[in-house]
Design a protein around this motif. Sequence first.
Motif, PDB file in Angstrom:
ATOM      1  N   THR A  44      15.976 -13.117  10.346  1.00  0.00           N
ATOM      2  CA  THR A  44      14.762 -12.302  10.268  1.00  0.00           C
ATOM      3  C   THR A  44      14.736 -11.101  11.201  1.00  0.00           C
ATOM      4  OG1 THR A  44      13.626 -13.707  11.901  1.00  0.00           O
ATOM      5  CG2 THR A  44      13.388 -14.310   9.575  1.00  0.00           C
ATOM      6  N   ALA A  45      15.724 -10.961  12.076  1.00  0.00           N
ATOM      7  CA  ALA A  45      15.707  -9.911  13.094  1.00  0.00           C
ATOM      8  C   ALA A  45      15.646  -8.507  12.495  1.00  0.00           C
ATOM      9  CB  ALA A  45      16.926 -10.036  14.004  1.00  0.00           C
ATOM     10  N   GLU A  46      16.153  -8.345  11.293  1.00  0.00           N
ATOM     11  CA  GLU A  46      16.110  -7.038  10.625  1.00  0.00           C
ATOM     12  C   GLU A  46      14.677  -6.602  10.333  1.00  0.00           C
ATOM     13  OE1 GLU A  46      17.687  -4.997   6.439  1.00  0.00           O
ATOM     14  OE2 GLU A  46      18.440  -6.973   7.066  1.00  0.00           O
ATOM     15  N   PHE A  47      13.763  -7.559  10.224  1.00  0.00           N
ATOM     16  CA  PHE A  47      12.401  -7.266   9.790  1.00  0.00           C
ATOM     17  C   PHE A  47      11.354  -7.502  10.877  1.00  0.00           C
ATOM     18  CE2 PHE A  47      14.855  -9.226   6.279  1.00  0.00           C
ATOM     19  CZ  PHE A  47      15.110  -8.065   5.560  1.00  0.00           C
ATOM     20  N   ALA A  48      11.704  -8.189  11.936  1.00  0.00           N
ATOM     21  CA  ALA A  48      10.751  -8.563  12.978  1.00  0.00           C
ATOM     22  C   ALA A  48      10.836  -7.611  14.161  1.00  0.00           C
ATOM     23  CB  ALA A  48      11.008  -9.991  13.445  1.00  0.00           C
ATOM     24  N   VAL A  49       9.690  -7.239  14.704  1.00  0.00           N
ATOM     25  CA  VAL A  49       9.660  -6.456  15.941  1.00  0.00           C
ATOM     26  C   VAL A  49       9.315  -7.337  17.130  1.00  0.00           C
ATOM     27  CG1 VAL A  49       9.114  -4.281  14.796  1.00  0.00           C
ATOM     28  CG2 VAL A  49       7.248  -5.752  15.582  1.00  0.00           C
ATOM     29  N   ALA A  50       8.919  -8.592  16.867  1.00  0.00           N
ATOM     30  CA  ALA A  50       8.574  -9.505  17.959  1.00  0.00           C
ATOM     31  C   ALA A  50       8.818 -10.946  17.534  1.00  0.00           C
ATOM     32  CB  ALA A  50       7.108  -9.330  18.362  1.00  0.00           C
ATOM     33  N   ALA A  57      10.250 -13.142   5.205  1.00  0.00           N
ATOM     34  CA  ALA A  57      10.058 -12.070   6.180  1.00  0.00           C
ATOM     35  C   ALA A  57      10.199 -10.704   5.514  1.00  0.00           C
ATOM     36  CB  ALA A  57      11.056 -12.216   7.327  1.00  0.00           C
ATOM     37  N   MET A  58      11.134 -10.592   4.599  1.00  0.00           N
ATOM     38  CA  MET A  58      11.342  -9.333   3.892  1.00  0.00           C
ATOM     39  C   MET A  58      10.121  -8.964   3.042  1.00  0.00           C
ATOM     40  SD  MET A  58      14.280  -8.241   1.114  1.00  0.00           S
ATOM     41  CE  MET A  58      15.620  -8.810   2.173  1.00  0.00           C
ATOM     42  N   LEU A  59       9.515  -9.960   2.398  1.00  0.00           N
ATOM     43  CA  LEU A  59       8.312  -9.705   1.603  1.00  0.00           C
ATOM     44  C   LEU A  59       7.186  -9.155   2.478  1.00  0.00           C
ATOM     45  CD1 LEU A  59       8.078 -12.760  -0.830  1.00  0.00           C
ATOM     46  CD2 LEU A  59       8.456 -10.365  -1.442  1.00  0.00           C
ATOM     47  N   LEU A  60       7.004  -9.764   3.640  1.00  0.00           N
ATOM     48  CA  LEU A  60       5.977  -9.282   4.561  1.00  0.00           C
ATOM     49  C   LEU A  60       6.300  -7.881   5.054  1.00  0.00           C
ATOM     50  CD1 LEU A  60       5.274 -12.528   6.605  1.00  0.00           C
ATOM     51  CD2 LEU A  60       3.649 -11.326   5.143  1.00  0.00           C
ATOM     52  N   GLN A  61       7.576  -7.637   5.370  1.00  0.00           N
ATOM     53  CA  GLN A  61       7.987  -6.311   5.833  1.00  0.00           C
ATOM     54  C   GLN A  61       7.719  -5.249   4.768  1.00  0.00           C
ATOM     55  OE1 GLN A  61      11.065  -4.521   4.674  1.00  0.00           O
ATOM     56  NE2 GLN A  61      10.262  -2.773   5.832  1.00  0.00           N
ATOM     57  N   LYS A  62       7.993  -5.565   3.523  1.00  0.00           N
ATOM     58  CA  LYS A  62       7.768  -4.600   2.442  1.00  0.00           C
ATOM     59  C   LYS A  62       6.283  -4.276   2.303  1.00  0.00           C
ATOM     60  CE  LYS A  62      11.948  -3.794   1.120  1.00  0.00           C
ATOM     61  NZ  LYS A  62      12.543  -2.448   1.404  1.00  0.00           N
ATOM     62  N   GLU A  63       5.449  -5.294   2.434  1.00  0.00           N
ATOM     63  CA  GLU A  63       4.005  -5.046   2.383  1.00  0.00           C
ATOM     64  C   GLU A  63       3.568  -4.202   3.576  1.00  0.00           C
ATOM     65  OE1 GLU A  63      -0.271  -7.400   1.980  1.00  0.00           O
ATOM     66  OE2 GLU A  63       1.593  -8.558   2.108  1.00  0.00           O
ATOM     67  N   MET A  64       4.125  -4.497   4.747  1.00  0.00           N
ATOM     68  CA  MET A  64       3.791  -3.717   5.937  1.00  0.00           C
ATOM     69  C   MET A  64       4.262  -2.273   5.804  1.00  0.00           C
ATOM     70  SD  MET A  64       4.611  -6.530   8.910  1.00  0.00           S
ATOM     71  CE  MET A  64       3.519  -7.940   9.174  1.00  0.00           C
ATOM     72  N   GLU A  65       5.443  -2.088   5.238  1.00  0.00           N
ATOM     73  CA  GLU A  65       5.956  -0.739   5.025  1.00  0.00           C
ATOM     74  C   GLU A  65       4.999   0.069   4.161  1.00  0.00           C
ATOM     75  OE1 GLU A  65       9.916   1.517   3.167  1.00  0.00           O
ATOM     76  OE2 GLU A  65       9.873  -0.664   3.332  1.00  0.00           O
ATOM     77  N   GLY A  66       4.489  -0.540   3.101  1.00  0.00           N
ATOM     78  CA  GLY A  66       3.533   0.152   2.253  1.00  0.00           C
ATOM     79  C   GLY A  66       2.253   0.512   2.993  1.00  0.00           C
ATOM     80  N   LEU A  67       1.769  -0.371   3.836  1.00  0.00           N
ATOM     81  CA  LEU A  67       0.555  -0.122   4.594  1.00  0.00           C
ATOM     82  C   LEU A  67       0.763   0.989   5.624  1.00  0.00           C
ATOM     83  CD1 LEU A  67      -0.495  -3.846   5.075  1.00  0.00           C
ATOM     84  CD2 LEU A  67      -1.679  -2.153   3.667  1.00  0.00           C
ATOM     85  N   LEU A  68       1.932   1.024   6.246  1.00  0.00           N
ATOM     86  CA  LEU A  68       2.248   2.089   7.204  1.00  0.00           C
ATOM     87  C   LEU A  68       2.351   3.431   6.499  1.00  0.00           C
ATOM     88  CD1 LEU A  68       4.907   0.181   9.330  1.00  0.00           C
ATOM     89  CD2 LEU A  68       2.722   1.037  10.191  1.00  0.00           C
ATOM     90  N   LYS A  69       2.926   3.443   5.302  1.00  0.00           N
ATOM     91  CA  LYS A  69       3.053   4.684   4.547  1.00  0.00           C
ATOM     92  C   LYS A  69       1.680   5.207   4.103  1.00  0.00           C
ATOM     93  CE  LYS A  69       7.759   4.175   2.731  1.00  0.00           C
ATOM     94  NZ  LYS A  69       8.589   3.910   1.525  1.00  0.00           N
ATOM     95  N   GLU A  70       0.781   4.299   3.753  1.00  0.00           N
ATOM     96  CA  GLU A  70      -0.549   4.699   3.299  1.00  0.00           C
ATOM     97  C   GLU A  70      -1.278   5.555   4.322  1.00  0.00           C
ATOM     98  OE1 GLU A  70      -3.042   1.505   2.083  1.00  0.00           O
ATOM     99  OE2 GLU A  70      -1.690   0.843   0.482  1.00  0.00           O
ATOM    100  N   VAL A  71      -1.055   5.269   5.598  1.00  0.00           N
ATOM    101  CA  VAL A  71      -1.774   6.016   6.649  1.00  0.00           C
ATOM    102  C   VAL A  71      -0.879   7.042   7.322  1.00  0.00           C
ATOM    103  CG1 VAL A  71      -3.437   4.185   7.073  1.00  0.00           C
ATOM    104  CG2 VAL A  71      -1.277   4.163   8.315  1.00  0.00           C
ATOM    105  N   GLY A  72       0.307   7.280   6.767  1.00  0.00           N
ATOM    106  CA  GLY A  72       1.183   8.342   7.259  1.00  0.00           C
ATOM    107  C   GLY A  72       1.874   8.066   8.571  1.00  0.00           C
ATOM    108  N   LEU A  73       2.087   6.803   8.914  1.00  0.00           N
ATOM    109  CA  LEU A  73       2.756   6.479  10.174  1.00  0.00           C
ATOM    110  C   LEU A  73       4.268   6.430  10.024  1.00  0.00           C
ATOM    111  CD1 LEU A  73       0.390   3.824  11.807  1.00  0.00           C
ATOM    112  CD2 LEU A  73       0.607   6.267  12.300  1.00  0.00           C
TER     113      LEU A  73
END
Length: 277
Positions: free
Chosen positions: A50-56, A260-276
């Motif tokens: 999971t290290a590829e997708f986890a920051v903590a 973990a990858m599924l969660l990361q993909k959802e998080m990526e979409g949420l980060l993109k929505e707000v331009g981060l």
Amino acid sequence: MDATQLFEQIKLKKSFLCVGLDTDLNRIPEFLLSKEDPIFEFNKAIIDATAEFAVAYKPNLAFYEQYGATGWTSLQKTVKYIRTKHPNIFTIADAKRGDISNTSRMYARTFFNHLDFHAITLSPYMGHDTVEPFLAFEGKWVILLSLTSNSSFDDFQLIENAKSGKRLYQEVLSKSMLWGNENNMMYVVGATRAEMLKEIRKIAPDHFLLVPGVGEQGGSLADVAKYGMNSQCGLLVNSARGILYTDQSMRFAGAARAKAMLLQKEMEGLLKEVGLI
């Protein structure tokens, strides 16, 4: 690691995922039980997957302390493995400590010097002098319980101060912000209280929030992002059981990686929505 460095990892991985290492010998694959240190072997496989997708990563101390010295050894090996092989991943001791200042100094030395965690969860109930010894460590973080995800959170956390009109969790936020800053203090806010993140962000707009409760506890990742995200993301969303125990076979690590990858993909979409990103 300061807030800017943590945000850089979030942008790099397009993720604000924290994996909770709540390792239970009763739930790990049976074939691991024959290993010399099954807890560490399980953790190592999960970390590598999971290290590829986890920051903590966030080991919950109760799952290790229950086994006495052997559990403590497994914890030490786990943290050392993360710090050596994945040095840019943030490590949290989910210990929920909170005691008089002399005792807190000993706890701080244990978790910051001996175990080399980046952060520790604390109960703020006893006040400033119980938290200050942890804040004395340069580059380390305290994560204060503020608004938790357990069912009886409202026994105390919503009690209103008649003088100030603030609820207890709001008093915790307001007072503690005078103790630390956005580079050494975070707050625990349960995902099951996502709608209350609006009020929390009015008091603590710039601090990172550690958010448990997504997944098996029913919290919504989209709602957490909607109400809690700030200009540096400001969120570490924890998932433990939902990642760790998706498969009981020899393919458990691959199954954990997929979750973990599924969660990361959802998080990526949420980060993109707000331009981060």
